[in-house]
Scaffold this motif. Sequence first.
Motif, short mmCIF file in Angstrom:
data_model
loop_
_atom_site.label_atom_id
_atom_site.label_comp_id
_atom_site.label_asym_id
_atom_site.label_seq_id
_atom_site.Cartn_x
_atom_site.Cartn_y
_atom_site.Cartn_z
N GLY A 144 0.72 -1.08 -0.10
CA GLY A 144 -0.52 0.10 0.01
C GLY A 144 0.72 1.35 -0.09
N LYS A 145 1.78 1.17 0.91
CA LYS A 145 3.14 2.42 0.71
C LYS A 145 3.52 2.93 -0.56
N ILE A 146 4.38 1.40 -1.10
CA ILE A 146 4.95 1.38 -2.30
C ILE A 146 3.53 2.06 -3.85
N GLN A 180 1.20 10.37 -4.48
CA GLN A 180 2.73 11.40 -4.26
C GLN A 180 3.17 11.56 -5.86
N GLY A 181 3.45 10.30 -6.36
CA GLY A 181 4.38 11.10 -7.72
C GLY A 181 6.11 11.38 -7.59
N MET A 182 5.99 10.43 -6.60
CA MET A 182 7.45 9.87 -6.40
C MET A 182 8.14 8.75 -7.61
N SER A 219 12.87 3.45 -4.02
CA SER A 219 13.15 2.44 -3.38
C SER A 219 13.77 2.44 -2.03
N ARG A 220 14.90 4.01 -2.26
CA ARG A 220 15.38 4.28 -1.44
C ARG A 220 15.06 4.51 0.23
N ASP A 221 13.61 5.06 0.04
CA ASP A 221 12.46 5.49 1.30
C ASP A 221 12.60 4.35 2.08
#
Length: 499
Positions: A8-10, A17-19, A25-27
């Motif tokens: 769900g976060k991914i 959020q458009g990341m 991957s880093r977060d």
Amino acid sequence: MLVVETVGKIRRAYFVQGMAIKAISRDLRISRETVRKVIRSEETEFRYRRKEQPLPRIGPWQEMLCELLEENEKRLPRERLTLIRLFEELRDLGYEGGYDAVRRYGRSWQRAHEVRQQAAYVPLTFAPGEAYQFDWSHEVVVLNGFTTTVKVAHLRLCHSRMMFVRAYPRETQEMVFDAHDRAFAFFKGACRRGIYDNMKTAVETIFIGKARAYNRRFLQLCPHYLVDPQACTPAAGWEKGQVENQIGYARKRLFSPRLKFRSYAEMNDWLLDRCIHLARTGRHPEQRDRTVWEMFLSERASLAPYVGAFDGFHARTASVSKTCLVRFDGNAYSVSSRAVGRPVEIHAYADRVDIRQDGHLVASHARHFGRDKAIYDAWHYLPALARKPGDLRNGAPFRDWALPLSLERIRRRLSGSDDGDRQMVRVLMAVSEDGLAAVEAACREALEDGLYSADVVLNILSRRRGAAAPALLAIPDHLTLHHVPVADCGRYDSLRTPS
């Protein structure tokens, strides 16, 4: 394995959020390949599934283990080997692996080969007065301060669902008889058929089908109440499902939390009150507009009328010791000293023990359920006491002898004299001739006069026997006087002979 929260976060980070994939991957400290897999797939849960399970140790032995499992399955249930026994046999054949591999493979084989079939049942219905069901259960209560496991008899009318519950210290045949009598007395009748399991107190031999060899005393009980007994199929509790359900219901509603009572009588009175209360407030499962109590009252007219108590005793023979004691159920009961030397027959009831010899009652005691107790009746030893008056002082039956007040006062007064025991025995022996009430009255009169010797008491008894009104004689009619004679001294002159 990705958890649902991480997936769900991914998805929210990328689509909401458009990341960038690199930032996600880093977060989250997840590889870019994993992030791309989640984004490109519409799945919200990912599980790792191994396509092929390597079996480095058990692999070469699968065929042999399957043969052992199949042979084990063909055995009778009580003869089947456990998986650890199969592991030991496989190890004897050369297997070098561990037990866990054999256990995992054996469990998966059993799940794959067992046939799971849900049992289906046909709902039963009973006409009014047609049948009742009987069974036992074991419950834990606090009785007189001690945690005790009691045996609870359950009887249920199949039509009205009226329940009867009573607790006993034993599950023996005399308890079965007592439970039936008290239940039928409460119901004011009995059903035409009784449904039981194959309890030893009722069934002696199980034949093919429904044929049974019933206990002789149990067969005497059934026609007394006009009941036709029916035993269930072994291990088929659903054939008496109503009383089985009642056991669980009573355990929750009656015996939880743990009950506390001083005696069985107090507990059984409370249980009967609770059965009535639950019947008055509980709805009938089929006729929801009526209570169980209302259905029970309407069913009463269909029951066979209650004909009185069945003489429900369990009989056994025993010998009488020289100390006038008979052993039964771990305890010793006294009998009349005249019964020594010949066998007696014990009639054990739920609440008392009667002892007979040649058809005559030689003792009757309240039943005790402890162990290694001696229950005395001091009057049984009176003939032996006449021969050995000194035993009155130290005899075990007389240690806590509760005599009437006046007799006890005479006994204390006489205990100070040299021949006090002999005098007291003479007073007690008069009970067999004059009765306890007359001897008690004579002792009271002697104490009021300030006298307390045996001669005084026996003299009072003798005077009272002599003061009894003479019995009226029946005079024949031809000897009855119809005219009162007149006093006339001149009639004597007629008897004189002239000189």
